[in-house]
Design a protein around this motif. Structure first.
Motif, PDB file in Angstrom:
ATOM      1  N   ALA A  64      36.394  51.922  32.596  1.00  0.00           N
ATOM      2  CA  ALA A  64      35.126  51.687  33.287  1.00  0.00           C
ATOM      3  C   ALA A  64      34.814  50.201  33.403  1.00  0.00           C
ATOM      4  N   ASP A  65      35.207  49.413  32.378  1.00  0.00           N
ATOM      5  CA  ASP A  65      34.872  47.986  32.378  1.00  0.00           C
ATOM      6  C   ASP A  65      35.799  47.256  31.409  1.00  0.00           C
ATOM      7  N   LEU A  66      35.622  45.950  31.308  1.00  0.00           N
ATOM      8  CA  LEU A  66      36.480  45.145  30.443  1.00  0.00           C
ATOM      9  C   LEU A  66      36.307  45.493  28.968  1.00  0.00           C
ATOM     10  N   ASP A  67      35.101  45.865  28.561  1.00  0.00           N
ATOM     11  CA  ASP A  67      34.914  46.264  27.160  1.00  0.00           C
ATOM     12  C   ASP A  67      35.798  47.469  26.841  1.00  0.00           C
ATOM     13  N   GLY A  68      35.900  48.393  27.792  1.00  0.00           N
ATOM     14  CA  GLY A  68      36.767  49.538  27.589  1.00  0.00           C
ATOM     15  C   GLY A  68      38.227  49.143  27.504  1.00  0.00           C
ATOM     16  N   VAL A  69      38.635  48.151  28.293  1.00  0.00           N
ATOM     17  CA  VAL A  69      40.016  47.664  28.229  1.00  0.00           C
ATOM     18  C   VAL A  69      40.296  47.081  26.850  1.00  0.00           C
ATOM     19  N   ARG A  70      39.376  46.283  26.346  1.00  0.00           N
ATOM     20  CA  ARG A  70      39.586  45.627  25.043  1.00  0.00           C
ATOM     21  C   ARG A  70      39.677  46.635  23.903  1.00  0.00           C
ATOM     22  N   ARG A  71      39.066  47.803  24.074  1.00  0.00           N
ATOM     23  CA  ARG A  71      39.141  48.805  23.009  1.00  0.00           C
ATOM     24  C   ARG A  71      40.517  49.467  22.928  1.00  0.00           C
ATOM     25  N   ILE A  72      41.272  49.434  24.011  1.00  0.00           N
ATOM     26  CA  ILE A  72      42.552  50.139  23.997  1.00  0.00           C
ATOM     27  C   ILE A  72      43.758  49.206  24.090  1.00  0.00           C
ATOM     28  N   ALA A  73      43.541  47.912  24.402  1.00  0.00           N
ATOM     29  CA  ALA A  73      44.687  47.030  24.621  1.00  0.00           C
ATOM     30  C   ALA A  73      44.331  45.594  24.276  1.00  0.00           C
ATOM     31  N   GLU A  74      45.374  44.821  23.941  1.00  0.00           N
ATOM     32  CA  GLU A  74      45.223  43.377  23.776  1.00  0.00           C
ATOM     33  C   GLU A  74      45.084  42.751  25.153  1.00  0.00           C
ATOM     34  N   LEU A  75      44.261  41.714  25.266  1.00  0.00           N
ATOM     35  CA  LEU A  75      43.961  41.163  26.583  1.00  0.00           C
ATOM     36  C   LEU A  75      43.885  39.642  26.520  1.00  0.00           C
ATOM     37  N   SER A  76      44.815  38.973  27.206  1.00  0.00           N
ATOM     38  CA  SER A  76      44.791  37.509  27.285  1.00  0.00           C
ATOM     39  C   SER A  76      43.919  37.088  28.467  1.00  0.00           C
ATOM     40  N   ALA A  77      43.627  35.788  28.556  1.00  0.00           N
ATOM     41  CA  ALA A  77      42.813  35.275  29.661  1.00  0.00           C
ATOM     42  C   ALA A  77      43.515  35.501  31.000  1.00  0.00           C
ATOM     43  N   SER A  78      44.832  35.313  31.031  1.00  0.00           N
ATOM     44  CA  SER A  78      45.572  35.505  32.281  1.00  0.00           C
ATOM     45  C   SER A  78      45.604  36.977  32.677  1.00  0.00           C
ATOM     46  N   GLU A  79      45.719  37.858  31.700  1.00  0.00           N
ATOM     47  CA  GLU A  79      45.701  39.288  32.005  1.00  0.00           C
ATOM     48  C   GLU A  79      44.322  39.719  32.489  1.00  0.00           C
ATOM     49  N   ARG A  80      43.294  39.142  31.901  1.00  0.00           N
ATOM     50  CA  ARG A  80      41.932  39.438  32.351  1.00  0.00           C
ATOM     51  C   ARG A  80      41.747  39.013  33.805  1.00  0.00           C
ATOM     52  N   ALA A  81      42.268  37.837  34.152  1.00  0.00           N
ATOM     53  CA  ALA A  81      42.155  37.367  35.533  1.00  0.00           C
ATOM     54  C   ALA A  81      42.885  38.294  36.496  1.00  0.00           C
ATOM     55  N   ALA A  82      44.059  38.784  36.088  1.00  0.00           N
ATOM     56  CA  ALA A  82      44.809  39.707  36.944  1.00  0.00           C
ATOM     57  C   ALA A  82      44.060  41.024  37.126  1.00  0.00           C
ATOM     58  N   LEU A  83      43.444  41.512  36.056  1.00  0.00           N
ATOM     59  CA  LEU A  83      42.715  42.783  36.110  1.00  0.00           C
ATOM     60  C   LEU A  83      41.480  42.701  37.003  1.00  0.00           C
ATOM     61  N   THR A  84      40.782  41.585  36.957  1.00  0.00           N
ATOM     62  CA  THR A  84      39.476  41.490  37.602  1.00  0.00           C
ATOM     63  C   THR A  84      39.520  40.859  38.986  1.00  0.00           C
ATOM     64  N   GLY A  85      40.692  40.394  39.432  1.00  0.00           N
ATOM     65  CA  GLY A  85      40.791  39.792  40.749  1.00  0.00           C
ATOM     66  C   GLY A  85      40.592  40.815  41.855  1.00  0.00           C
ATOM     67  N   SER A  86      40.557  40.343  43.082  1.00  0.00           N
ATOM     68  CA  SER A  86      40.249  41.221  44.215  1.00  0.00           C
ATOM     69  C   SER A  86      41.340  42.244  44.488  1.00  0.00           C
ATOM     70  N   ARG A  87      42.574  42.025  43.965  1.00  0.00           N
ATOM     71  CA  ARG A  87      43.662  42.973  44.225  1.00  0.00           C
ATOM     72  C   ARG A  87      43.588  44.198  43.321  1.00  0.00           C
ATOM     73  N   ARG A  88      43.086  44.025  42.096  1.00  0.00           N
ATOM     74  CA  ARG A  88      42.937  45.104  41.118  1.00  0.00           C
ATOM     75  C   ARG A  88      44.221  45.929  40.931  1.00  0.00           C
ATOM     76  N   PRO A  89      45.318  45.305  40.528  1.00  0.00           N
ATOM     77  CA  PRO A  89      46.538  46.072  40.276  1.00  0.00           C
ATOM     78  C   PRO A  89      46.466  46.780  38.942  1.00  0.00           C
TER      79      PRO A  89
END
Length: 773
Positions: A267-292
């Motif tokens: 649902a959101d980044l907080d949910g991502v952090r609960r299930i996976a490790e997240l670097s700044a670069s990975e966060r940028a990839a997740l939240t960009g306009s492409r949303r892969p």
């Protein structure tokens, strides 16, 4: 005396690039109006045409700002200027209807919902509150709704939705964010959601519904552990609550998924952090306009995910919502509690293309879904989710290039005649090229049945319409038995230009990095299967290559591939074949021997001894599979590359604890490596340590052979390509060793290293071969 009035000037401006469907005309209109200039702007088949008139300083300022500050989704690749006589006949600046003269321009990819639209979606006072299709010039569907170019509503799948008076006012207001936004709609005039229960459903839990009720029912079904087929931008997903073990296991069983990991949407980044490790670069990839989908390092059991989401894998494929429907499925403030992490897997059966048509979805997904959350906006082109990983240095490696990327073009380092490259039979994606540009089509998948071939045909037609390119050349893999190669022959009306599989891999890396081919590279092409020039299965090749051709400098020592595809699905048989090729006995204490029944061992022995249904292979992918079984990690593969992926995961867990490596003989002969590995296995060395030593052995062998090639040829650039280089450990170690030794290393970024990037290499090789004729 009054100073004479400044004489007006007029200038014609042509803008090329991704300038349609991104709010470029409204941007031009506002800019010209702010500067009190007259004239007009219009879409054309080649881009955007502008004529602007006014004081010289104002016209000059307009031209400067046009290139310096375009809209967020626009990409300007060229601007042309032509001075014209001033007419004095216009007092304002206007937007004219589209000029449909011949030419071609660029369409943007589909883009995730922008922050402004998300605010409207959640605002009870806004007329688009909870509207599942809220969009504007900064976000939403483009590629998947466009049926032709130039991009206007009349040539999109929104043509069947006449705008209401309120939307028409926004569409015609230059100060509005939806000024000339082609997908504009609202609850009064836009597409509608509907929920369709599976045949035989009973009770009030699953009943037909429309609009807001359909969405609320779908949320309730997901919370109750049911499976819902959800229509997205480029096709259907199959969704369920990723924390509900029974729901996940049911979906896995129904889809015959084997042990292949599922992607999840949080649902959101907080949910991502609960299930996976997240670097700044990975966060940028997740939240960009492409949303892969981004591959992330998963957290432990405390994450709350069901065990069946990604069994045997240390990584999770994670994405964030990219449509209003997704956002609403997770709920807005005040909604009843619901799932916060959803499995979101492609809506198809194993081996079939993603489903886009609503009627087809009801039949092809029957037995998989408990209900369908559909809508009445047609999908012009299927487009699956893109997939990538982020390297430790922050660069991205795309593993599946589709939604969010397609149809954005790649700039070619060499000019090509209009050409179509059809890729291979696995991870298929087409590539169309002309001049200095190439356009990949969306990910199609494995070309194994009529449905996939039909999907390829539609993708070809759609890409031609959007680019305006009519191919004069068709290129394909050299393999005579590939479905893609036979289809290419039918398209061309004669044999397509054949391009050797591993040559195409290296050429794709060269093209992505802008090499013009005048100087060859040392190409390391490691994959699972590719048709070799000698009729055997290649896949562990060191090539000296340019676009004109290649020479095989070195290769992995071959071993028999028993039973073809049956052998690939049984890594234990590959391990036994490798031992047989190395002259090593099948001792009963070896894991790959104990994994086979006595009758299976006897049949395999006869096969290898008599050469029955055994093709020699130099495949590095098959060696990874064999070692995976030999060390006891994976003996039977339920999905492609399972054995190699699990071997990589094991190696990663011991990477920092053990820095030693095995060695190959004579470059890439694995016999001494296998003997050392078996000896360590019998000493009780953990499988993870064995796996790490094997990975390092391969990387060091690559570095040694490249050093030898540099001494022999003077070449100092190495290209790493092929599906094996989706292995993060191997790719990083190879790149590190080569860079430390002074090599320039070409690694894939936006073009996949696997067969999803094959068509780009075919395109540039075929173009060069035809120029040489």
């Amino acid at each position: 005396m009054t100073a004479p009035a400044t004489r007006a000037v007029r200038r014609r401006v042509t803008v090329r690039g991704t300038v349609q469907g991104v709010g470029f005309r409204p941007f031009v209109h506002r800019l010209a109006t702010d500067l009190a200039l007259a004239g007009f702007v219009s879409n054309t088949a080649s881009g955007v045409l502008i004529e602007v008139e006014g004081p010289p300083d104002g016209v000059a300022d307009f031209c400067d700002r046009l290139a310096a500050d375009p809209p967020p989704l626009a990409t300007v690749t060229g601007i042309g200027f032509e001075d014209l006589p001033a007419t004095g006949g216009e007092s304002t600046f206007g937007i004219r209807s589209t000029d449909r003269s011949p030419g071609s321009t660029l369409l943007p990819p589909d883009t995730a919902t922008c922050p402004d639209c998300l605010r409207e979606l959640a605002d009870p006072a806004d007329r688009r509150h909870r509207h599942p299709f809220v969009t504007c010039t900064h976000c939403g569907p483009r590629f998947t709704i466009a049926t032709d170019m130039p991009y206007d509503r009349a040539v999109t799948t929104m043509a069947g939705f006449p705008v209401c008076a309120a939307c028409a006012r926004e569409y015609g207001d230059p100060l509005d964010r939806r000024f000339h936004a082609q997908p504009v709609a609202c609850p009064d005039c836009g597409p509608r959601l509907r929920l369709v229960p599976a045949a035989g459903s009973s009770g009030s839990e699953v009943r037909p519904a429309r609009g807001a009720e359909a969405l609320a029912s779908a949320r309730a079904l997901l919370a109750a552990g049911r499976i819902v087929a959800v229509k997205g931008l480029g096709g259907y997903h199959l969704a369920c609550d990723a924390t509900d073990a029974r729901a996940v296991d049911t979906l896995r069983t129904r889809k015959a998924r084997g042990g292949k990991p599922f992607a999840v949407m949080c649902a959101d980044l907080d949910g991502v952090r609960r299930i996976a490790e997240l670097s700044a670069s990975e966060r940028a990839a997740l939240t960009g306009s492409r949303r892969p989908i981004v591959l992330l390092r998963r957290r432990g059991e405390a994450s709350g995910l069901a065990p069946g989401v990604c069994p045997g894998s240390p990584h999770l494929g994670v994405m964030l919502p990219y449509t209003p429907v997704h956002t609403l499925l997770f709920g807005l403030p005040g909604d009843p509690p619901g799932a916060r992490v959803l499995v979101m897997t492609s809506g198809n059966r194993s081996g079939e293309p993603i489903v886009t048509d609503d009627d087809e979805a009801l039949t092809r997904l029957a037995g998989l879904a408990d209900a369908w959350l559909a809508h009445d906006r047609p999908i012009a082109s299927p487009c699956d989710d893109s997939l990538l990983r982020v390297r430790p240095g922050g660069t991205e490696q795309v593993l599946r290039r589709s939604r969010g990327y397609v149809p954005r073009p790649l700039r070619l380092p060499v000019a090509v005649r209009p050409a179509l490259a059809v890729g291979g039979d696995l991870k298929n994606a087409l590539c169309l090229g002309a001049g200095d540009q190439a356009w990949f089509g969306p990910h199609i998948g494995d070309m194994g049945d009529l449905a996939t071939l039909e999907a390829a045909r539609r993708a070809d037609t759609h890409l031609r319409r959007l680019t305006g390119v009519s191919p004069e050349v068709v290129a394909a893999d050299r393999h005579p038995g590939y479905h893609s190669t036979r289809w290419a022959a039918r398209l061309a009306g004669h044999a397509p230009v054949p391009v050797q599989h591993h040559h195409a891999h290296i050429a794709s890396a060269m093209a992505e990095h802008g090499l013009d081919g005048t100087v060859p590279v040392i190409g390391v092409a490691f994959d699972g299967t590719g048709y070799g020039d000698d009729g055997t299965v290649w896949g562990g090749e060191i090539l000296l290559a340019d676009y004109a051709g290649f020479r095989r400098y070195a290769r992995l020592s071959p071993a028999p591939l028993p039973g073809g595809d049956a052998g690939v699905a049984n890594p234990c048989r590959l391990a036994l074949a490798r031992l047989w090729a190395a002259g090593m006995p099948w001792d009963a204490d070896l894991p790959c021997v104990t994994a086979c029944a006595p009758q299976e061992l006897a049949v395999l022995q006869r096969q290898l001894s008599g050469g029955l249904a055994c093709v020699p292979t130099s495949s590095m992918g098959r060696l990874f599979d064999a070692v995976s079984s030999l060390v006891g990690v994976c003996h039977r593969a339920g999905y492609e590359a399972q054995a190699a992926l699990e071997l990589e995961a094991a190696a990663a867990s011991a990477w920092g604890a053990d820095g030693s490596a095995y060695t190959f003989a004579d470059g890439l002969d694995p016999a001494p490596l296998l003997r050392a590995l078996v000896a360590d296995l019998r000493r009780g060395t953990p499988a993870a340590v064995l796996a790490a030593r094997f990975h390092r052995a391969v990387a060091r062998a690559v570095a040694e052979i490249c050093r030898r090639a540099r001494q022999d040829t003077g070449l100092a650039t190495v290209a790493l390509s092929g599906g094996v280089f989706a292995n993060a450990l191997l790719e990083e170690e190879c790149a590190r060793l080569l860079a430390e030794d002074g090599f320039a290393v070409l690694r894939h970024g936006e073009v996949p290293p696997n067969d999803g990037g094959l068509a780009l290499g075919q395109l540039v090789v075929a173009a060069h071969l035809r120029q040489e004729e």
